[in-house]
Design a protein around this motif. Structure first.
Motif, short mmCIF file in Angstrom:
data_model
loop_
_atom_site.label_atom_id
_atom_site.label_comp_id
_atom_site.label_asym_id
_atom_site.label_seq_id
_atom_site.Cartn_x
_atom_site.Cartn_y
_atom_site.Cartn_z
N ILE A 46 45.28 1.54 11.86
CA ILE A 46 45.95 2.09 13.03
C ILE A 46 47.45 2.09 12.79
O ILE A 46 48.01 1.14 12.27
N SER A 47 48.12 3.17 13.22
CA SER A 47 49.55 3.28 12.98
C SER A 47 50.35 2.21 13.72
O SER A 47 51.42 1.83 13.28
N GLN A 48 49.83 1.69 14.85
CA GLN A 48 50.57 0.66 15.57
C GLN A 48 50.64 -0.65 14.78
O GLN A 48 51.53 -1.45 14.98
N PHE A 49 49.70 -0.86 13.87
CA PHE A 49 49.71 -2.06 13.05
C PHE A 49 50.36 -1.84 11.69
O PHE A 49 50.48 -2.76 10.91
N GLU A 50 50.76 -0.62 11.41
CA GLU A 50 51.40 -0.29 10.12
C GLU A 50 52.66 -1.10 9.91
O GLU A 50 52.96 -1.53 8.81
N LYS A 51 53.40 -1.35 10.98
CA LYS A 51 54.65 -2.10 10.87
C LYS A 51 54.43 -3.58 10.60
O LYS A 51 55.38 -4.30 10.28
N TYR A 52 53.19 -4.06 10.70
CA TYR A 52 52.89 -5.48 10.50
C TYR A 52 52.45 -5.80 9.08
O TYR A 52 52.03 -6.91 8.81
N LYS A 53 52.52 -4.85 8.17
CA LYS A 53 52.13 -5.10 6.78
C LYS A 53 52.92 -6.27 6.22
O LYS A 53 54.15 -6.31 6.32
N GLY A 54 52.22 -7.22 5.62
CA GLY A 54 52.88 -8.36 5.00
C GLY A 54 53.10 -9.53 5.94
O GLY A 54 53.54 -10.59 5.51
N ILE A 55 52.82 -9.36 7.22
CA ILE A 55 52.93 -10.46 8.18
C ILE A 55 51.55 -11.08 8.36
O ILE A 55 50.54 -10.37 8.37
N HIS A 56 51.50 -12.39 8.49
CA HIS A 56 50.22 -13.08 8.66
C HIS A 56 49.49 -12.51 9.88
O HIS A 56 50.09 -12.36 10.96
N PRO A 57 48.21 -12.17 9.74
CA PRO A 57 47.48 -11.57 10.86
C PRO A 57 47.36 -12.50 12.07
O PRO A 57 47.21 -12.02 13.19
N GLY A 58 47.43 -13.80 11.86
CA GLY A 58 47.38 -14.74 12.97
C GLY A 58 48.57 -14.59 13.89
O GLY A 58 48.45 -14.72 15.12
N ILE A 59 49.73 -14.29 13.32
CA ILE A 59 50.93 -14.09 14.13
C ILE A 59 50.81 -12.80 14.94
O ILE A 59 51.19 -12.75 16.11
N VAL A 60 50.23 -11.79 14.34
CA VAL A 60 49.99 -10.53 15.05
C VAL A 60 48.97 -10.77 16.17
O VAL A 60 49.13 -10.28 17.29
N LEU A 61 47.95 -11.57 15.87
CA LEU A 61 46.94 -11.90 16.88
C LEU A 61 47.56 -12.67 18.04
O LEU A 61 47.27 -12.39 19.21
N ASP A 62 48.43 -13.63 17.73
CA ASP A 62 49.10 -14.40 18.78
C ASP A 62 49.91 -13.48 19.69
O ASP A 62 49.88 -13.61 20.92
N ARG A 63 50.60 -12.55 19.09
CA ARG A 63 51.40 -11.59 19.87
C ARG A 63 50.50 -10.72 20.76
O ARG A 63 50.82 -10.45 21.91
N GLU A 64 49.37 -10.31 20.21
CA GLU A 64 48.43 -9.49 20.97
C GLU A 64 47.86 -10.27 22.16
O GLU A 64 47.71 -9.74 23.26
N LEU A 65 47.54 -11.54 21.93
CA LEU A 65 47.02 -12.38 23.03
C LEU A 65 48.06 -12.57 24.12
O LEU A 65 47.74 -12.50 25.31
N LYS A 66 49.31 -12.80 23.72
CA LYS A 66 50.39 -12.97 24.70
C LYS A 66 50.62 -11.68 25.48
O LYS A 66 50.86 -11.71 26.69
#
Length: 106
Positions: free
Chosen positions: A2-22
């Motif tokens: 998904i293009s919305q997650f394209e900017k998160y390349k190289g970032i730990h997925p757990g941090i992205v998950l934490d942001r999504e939960l918040k």
């Protein structure tokens, strides 16, 4: 991916998950228990201290309604980034040339 997650390349997925939960105002502990996962393990994942298994990723993506494989792809990009960082060449300019007078360091 998904293009919305394209900017998160190289970032730990757990941090992205934490942001999504918040963003969705979901508390970590009840969410972890709803996935039948230990809250401590889930917390370590969201802090970026632990990787995410494929089985857990599928549970999370189903529960949050994310596209299948999104977090796995982010995990792969994170591992690639960490591997590249660990394989970087050392800085040879810091070596004392007097110690290696008979060797061309370049």
């Amino acid at each position: 991916m998904i293009s919305q997650f394209e900017k998160y390349k190289g970032i730990h997925p757990g941090i992205v998950l934490d942001r999504e939960l918040k963003k969705r105002s979901i508390k970590q502990r009840p969410f972890a228990l709803s996935l039948e996962e230990h809250p401590q393990t889930f917390n370590a994942i969201t802090k970026g201290k632990r990787g995410i298994s494929a089985a857990l990723v599928l549970k999370i993506e189903r529960k949050l309604g994310l596209d299948e494989g999104t977090l796995v792809i982010l995990q792969a990009y994170y591992k690639i980034k960490k591997t590249k960082e660990s394989q970087s060449t050392p800085n040879l300019n810091i070596l004392n040339k007097a110690l290696f007078w008979d060797t061309d360091i370049q």
